[in-house]
Design a protein around this motif. Structure first.
Motif, PDB file in Angstrom:
ATOM      1  N   ASP A  81      18.478  48.381  44.912  1.00  0.00           N
ATOM      2  CA  ASP A  81      17.807  49.013  43.764  1.00  0.00           C
ATOM      3  C   ASP A  81      18.755  49.068  42.564  1.00  0.00           C
ATOM      4  OD1 ASP A  81      15.672  49.391  45.411  1.00  0.00           O
ATOM      5  OD2 ASP A  81      15.991  51.535  45.734  1.00  0.00           O
ATOM      6  N   PHE A  82      20.025  49.395  42.842  1.00  0.00           N
ATOM      7  CA  PHE A  82      21.050  49.465  41.795  1.00  0.00           C
ATOM      8  C   PHE A  82      21.130  48.133  41.059  1.00  0.00           C
ATOM      9  CE2 PHE A  82      25.245  48.651  40.169  1.00  0.00           C
ATOM     10  CZ  PHE A  82      25.739  49.857  39.709  1.00  0.00           C
ATOM     11  N   LEU A  83      21.228  47.046  41.826  1.00  0.00           N
ATOM     12  CA  LEU A  83      21.353  45.717  41.228  1.00  0.00           C
ATOM     13  C   LEU A  83      20.099  45.342  40.441  1.00  0.00           C
ATOM     14  CD1 LEU A  83      23.042  43.887  44.232  1.00  0.00           C
ATOM     15  CD2 LEU A  83      24.136  44.611  42.103  1.00  0.00           C
ATOM     16  N   LYS A  84      18.928  45.746  40.960  1.00  0.00           N
ATOM     17  CA  LYS A  84      17.667  45.445  40.283  1.00  0.00           C
ATOM     18  C   LYS A  84      17.609  46.156  38.926  1.00  0.00           C
ATOM     19  CE  LYS A  84      13.340  43.949  40.000  1.00  0.00           C
ATOM     20  NZ  LYS A  84      12.961  44.527  38.719  1.00  0.00           N
ATOM     21  N   ILE A  85      17.979  47.428  38.909  1.00  0.00           N
ATOM     22  CA  ILE A  85      17.948  48.185  37.648  1.00  0.00           C
ATOM     23  C   ILE A  85      18.954  47.602  36.666  1.00  0.00           C
ATOM     24  CG2 ILE A  85      18.333  50.450  36.590  1.00  0.00           C
ATOM     25  CD1 ILE A  85      17.505  51.699  39.297  1.00  0.00           C
ATOM     26  N   LEU A  86      20.129  47.230  37.171  1.00  0.00           N
ATOM     27  CA  LEU A  86      21.159  46.646  36.312  1.00  0.00           C
ATOM     28  C   LEU A  86      20.664  45.333  35.697  1.00  0.00           C
ATOM     29  CD1 LEU A  86      24.077  46.983  35.316  1.00  0.00           C
ATOM     30  CD2 LEU A  86      24.818  45.635  37.294  1.00  0.00           C
ATOM     31  N   GLU A  87      20.000  44.509  36.511  1.00  0.00           N
ATOM     32  CA  GLU A  87      19.445  43.245  36.024  1.00  0.00           C
ATOM     33  C   GLU A  87      18.348  43.496  34.988  1.00  0.00           C
ATOM     34  OE1 GLU A  87      19.142  39.149  35.690  1.00  0.00           O
ATOM     35  OE2 GLU A  87      20.651  40.375  36.715  1.00  0.00           O
ATOM     36  N   ASP A  88      17.522  44.492  35.252  1.00  0.00           N
ATOM     37  CA  ASP A  88      16.454  44.835  34.303  1.00  0.00           C
ATOM     38  C   ASP A  88      17.027  45.260  32.954  1.00  0.00           C
ATOM     39  OD1 ASP A  88      14.422  44.254  36.049  1.00  0.00           O
ATOM     40  OD2 ASP A  88      14.242  46.294  36.806  1.00  0.00           O
ATOM     41  N   LEU A  89      18.103  46.029  33.003  1.00  0.00           N
ATOM     42  CA  LEU A  89      18.727  46.488  31.759  1.00  0.00           C
ATOM     43  C   LEU A  89      19.267  45.305  30.951  1.00  0.00           C
ATOM     44  CD1 LEU A  89      20.599  49.667  33.050  1.00  0.00           C
ATOM     45  CD2 LEU A  89      18.756  49.627  31.379  1.00  0.00           C
ATOM     46  N   LYS A  90      19.739  44.266  31.668  1.00  0.00           N
ATOM     47  CA  LYS A  90      20.242  43.077  30.970  1.00  0.00           C
ATOM     48  C   LYS A  90      19.090  42.282  30.356  1.00  0.00           C
ATOM     49  CE  LYS A  90      24.330  42.504  33.905  1.00  0.00           C
ATOM     50  NZ  LYS A  90      24.968  41.664  34.951  1.00  0.00           N
ATOM     51  N   ASN A  91      17.993  42.182  31.101  1.00  0.00           N
ATOM     52  CA  ASN A  91      16.856  41.380  30.649  1.00  0.00           C
ATOM     53  C   ASN A  91      16.087  42.028  29.504  1.00  0.00           C
ATOM     54  OD1 ASN A  91      17.424  39.426  32.535  1.00  0.00           O
ATOM     55  ND2 ASN A  91      16.038  40.256  34.078  1.00  0.00           N
ATOM     56  N   TYR A  92      16.021  43.365  29.532  1.00  0.00           N
ATOM     57  CA  TYR A  92      15.282  44.076  28.490  1.00  0.00           C
ATOM     58  C   TYR A  92      16.258  44.533  27.410  1.00  0.00           C
ATOM     59  CZ  TYR A  92      10.974  44.289  31.197  1.00  0.00           C
ATOM     60  OH  TYR A  92       9.842  43.966  31.884  1.00  0.00           O
ATOM     61  N   GLY A  93      16.819  43.582  26.726  1.00  0.00           N
ATOM     62  CA  GLY A  93      17.766  43.925  25.676  1.00  0.00           C
ATOM     63  C   GLY A  93      17.053  44.339  24.406  1.00  0.00           C
ATOM     64  N   GLY A  94      17.777  44.325  23.327  1.00  0.00           N
ATOM     65  CA  GLY A  94      17.191  44.706  22.046  1.00  0.00           C
ATOM     66  C   GLY A  94      18.268  45.163  21.095  1.00  0.00           C
ATOM     67  N   LYS A  95      17.922  45.225  19.838  1.00  0.00           N
ATOM     68  CA  LYS A  95      18.894  45.640  18.825  1.00  0.00           C
ATOM     69  C   LYS A  95      18.581  47.016  18.262  1.00  0.00           C
ATOM     70  CE  LYS A  95      19.881  40.867  17.453  1.00  0.00           C
ATOM     71  NZ  LYS A  95      19.901  39.881  16.350  1.00  0.00           N
ATOM     72  N   LEU A 110      20.302  56.872  40.652  1.00  0.00           N
ATOM     73  CA  LEU A 110      19.356  55.772  40.483  1.00  0.00           C
ATOM     74  C   LEU A 110      18.037  56.218  39.867  1.00  0.00           C
ATOM     75  CD1 LEU A 110      19.830  53.684  43.741  1.00  0.00           C
ATOM     76  CD2 LEU A 110      21.089  53.594  41.596  1.00  0.00           C
ATOM     77  N   SER A 111      17.537  57.379  40.273  1.00  0.00           N
ATOM     78  CA  SER A 111      16.259  57.862  39.732  1.00  0.00           C
ATOM     79  C   SER A 111      16.353  58.078  38.227  1.00  0.00           C
ATOM     80  CB  SER A 111      15.840  59.162  40.419  1.00  0.00           C
ATOM     81  OG  SER A 111      15.584  58.944  41.780  1.00  0.00           O
ATOM     82  N   ASP A 112      17.462  58.675  37.793  1.00  0.00           N
ATOM     83  CA  ASP A 112      17.660  58.898  36.361  1.00  0.00           C
ATOM     84  C   ASP A 112      17.781  57.573  35.616  1.00  0.00           C
ATOM     85  OD1 ASP A 112      17.604  61.584  36.801  1.00  0.00           O
ATOM     86  OD2 ASP A 112      19.782  61.857  36.781  1.00  0.00           O
ATOM     87  N   ALA A 113      18.522  56.632  36.220  1.00  0.00           N
ATOM     88  CA  ALA A 113      18.718  55.324  35.590  1.00  0.00           C
ATOM     89  C   ALA A 113      17.386  54.589  35.449  1.00  0.00           C
ATOM     90  CB  ALA A 113      19.695  54.490  36.405  1.00  0.00           C
ATOM     91  N   GLU A 114      16.552  54.654  36.504  1.00  0.00           N
ATOM     92  CA  GLU A 114      15.263  53.971  36.454  1.00  0.00           C
ATOM     93  C   GLU A 114      14.343  54.606  35.409  1.00  0.00           C
ATOM     94  OE1 GLU A 114      11.953  52.186  39.530  1.00  0.00           O
ATOM     95  OE2 GLU A 114      13.078  53.948  40.134  1.00  0.00           O
ATOM     96  N   SER A 115      14.352  55.937  35.346  1.00  0.00           N
ATOM     97  CA  SER A 115      13.523  56.637  34.357  1.00  0.00           C
ATOM     98  C   SER A 115      13.936  56.258  32.935  1.00  0.00           C
ATOM     99  CB  SER A 115      13.637  58.148  34.546  1.00  0.00           C
ATOM    100  OG  SER A 115      13.142  58.539  35.798  1.00  0.00           O
ATOM    101  N   LEU A 116      15.234  56.175  32.710  1.00  0.00           N
ATOM    102  CA  LEU A 116      15.738  55.804  31.389  1.00  0.00           C
ATOM    103  C   LEU A 116      15.392  54.354  31.060  1.00  0.00           C
ATOM    104  CD1 LEU A 116      19.184  57.595  31.614  1.00  0.00           C
ATOM    105  CD2 LEU A 116      17.430  58.073  29.899  1.00  0.00           C
TER     106      LEU A 116
END
Length: 324
Positions: free
Chosen positions: A114-128, A148-154
């Motif tokens: 789950d950690f790796l999935k959230i980390l990958e999602d954060l990379k893919n959903y970038g933005g300025k 992890l729950s807090d990270a996913e919510s954010l």
């Protein structure tokens, strides 16, 4: 006036104090006590802060030492920081680590994915956008601490913000929504691995979220997510004896069936109407409500409209048995 009041109260209780003593000592002390009581009574955050301060600090040193080998193995394989893994380990259900180390290790490995999935999602959903970037930083900080729950919510919060920003670009907004739906479906699949009532409930919520997101952009995806949701609800009704799951199924099936064209996909349409009829029959037995039975008969008759004795002998016979 307040000082006179305190003097009278003390006098009625059998105490005699000089006015000077009431003025200098007793009155200020009582007023301080009443102010603190009032603050606690009318200020819930203050209560929460006091409760948090009263919590004993948990020493997880022994826990980390007993799982040091497992933590190192996951760290070496996936590069997840040890501190993050320790935070994840601390969040696992208390007592499980002592009673069932093997299961704890499996849960730890699942949460690491789950950690790796959230980390990958954060990379893919970038933005300025500064607000999105700030939320991303908060999510990354939560990950490093194993929350992890807090990270996913954010992450979901940042994703929704990105979708809003992409609102003027329909294609981009559609892409974001479909990716968001896939993320929710993936979270549901992860939840199902734990094979517990609560994890199944979490999976249902994730699939519900996925179908709601995909509804406007891809009805077929939305239907698939709802059907997955229905399968889990069926498990809850049969294996976990969750009576409420039948009600949820009865509400969910019409939403699934309405997006199916009986002419284009008659077999699926008939199968779903028959399944819907069985659910309504179960509710009729459970509640003793004849209306459910009448609705079940109607659902089975709809199925018969697409079944024929020549082309669908088995389904046709089964539906007639259900109507008998």
């Amino acid at each position: 006036m307040p000082r006179t009041f305190f003097s009278l109260v003390l006098k009625s209780a059998g105490f005699t104090l000089s006015p000077a003593l009431v003025e200098k000592r007793f009155f200020p002390v009582c007023m301080s006590i009443f102010m603190v009581m009032g603050m606690l009574l009318f200020c819930p955050p203050a209560i929460a802060a006091l409760k948090e301060a009263d919590k004993p600090e948990v020493d997880n040193t022994a826990l980390f030492e007993s799982y040091a080998q497992a933590l190192k193995k996951i760290h070496d394989e996936n590069g997840i920081p040890i501190t993050a893994l320790q935070g994840i380990l601390s969040s696992i259900e208390p007592g499980l680590s002592d009673d069932d180390p093997e299961t704890t290790t499996e849960v730890l490995e699942a949460k690491s994915r789950d950690f790796l999935k959230i980390l990958e999602d954060l990379k893919n959903y970038g933005g300025k956008d500064p607000e999105v970037l700030k939320i991303h930083e908060e999510a990354k900080q939560a990950l490093t601490e194993g929350r992890l729950s807090d990270a996913e919510s954010l992450f979901i919060k940042s994703r929704n913000k990105n979708t809003q920003l992409a609102g003027d670009n329909k294609d981009q907004a559609k892409a974001y929504r479909l990716l968001a739906a896939e993320d929710s479906a993936s979270a549901a699949a992860v939840a199902l691995l734990q094979v517990t009532y609560s994890s199944y409930r979490n999976a249902i919520d994730y699939y519900s979220e996925a179908s709601a997101i995909a509804e406007k952009n891809s009805p077929e995806h939305a239907r698939g997510y709802r059907m997955a949701q229905a399968r889990i609800l069926d498990v809850l009704a049969t294996d976990f004896w969750d009576a409420g799951a039948l009600d949820e199924l009865a509400k969910l099936y019409p939403a699934i069936i309405k997006n199916i064209d009986a002419d284009k996909d008659p077999e699926l349409w008939g199968e779903l109407n028959n399944s819907f009829g069985v659910i309504l029959r179960d509710l009729a037995d459970q509640r003793g409500d004849r209306q459910y039975l009448l609705d079940a008969v109607e659902a089975h008759r709809k199925a018969l409209k697409v079944y024929s004795r020549d082309k669908n002998a088995g389904e046709w016979a089964q539906t007639n048995v259900l109507l008998a």
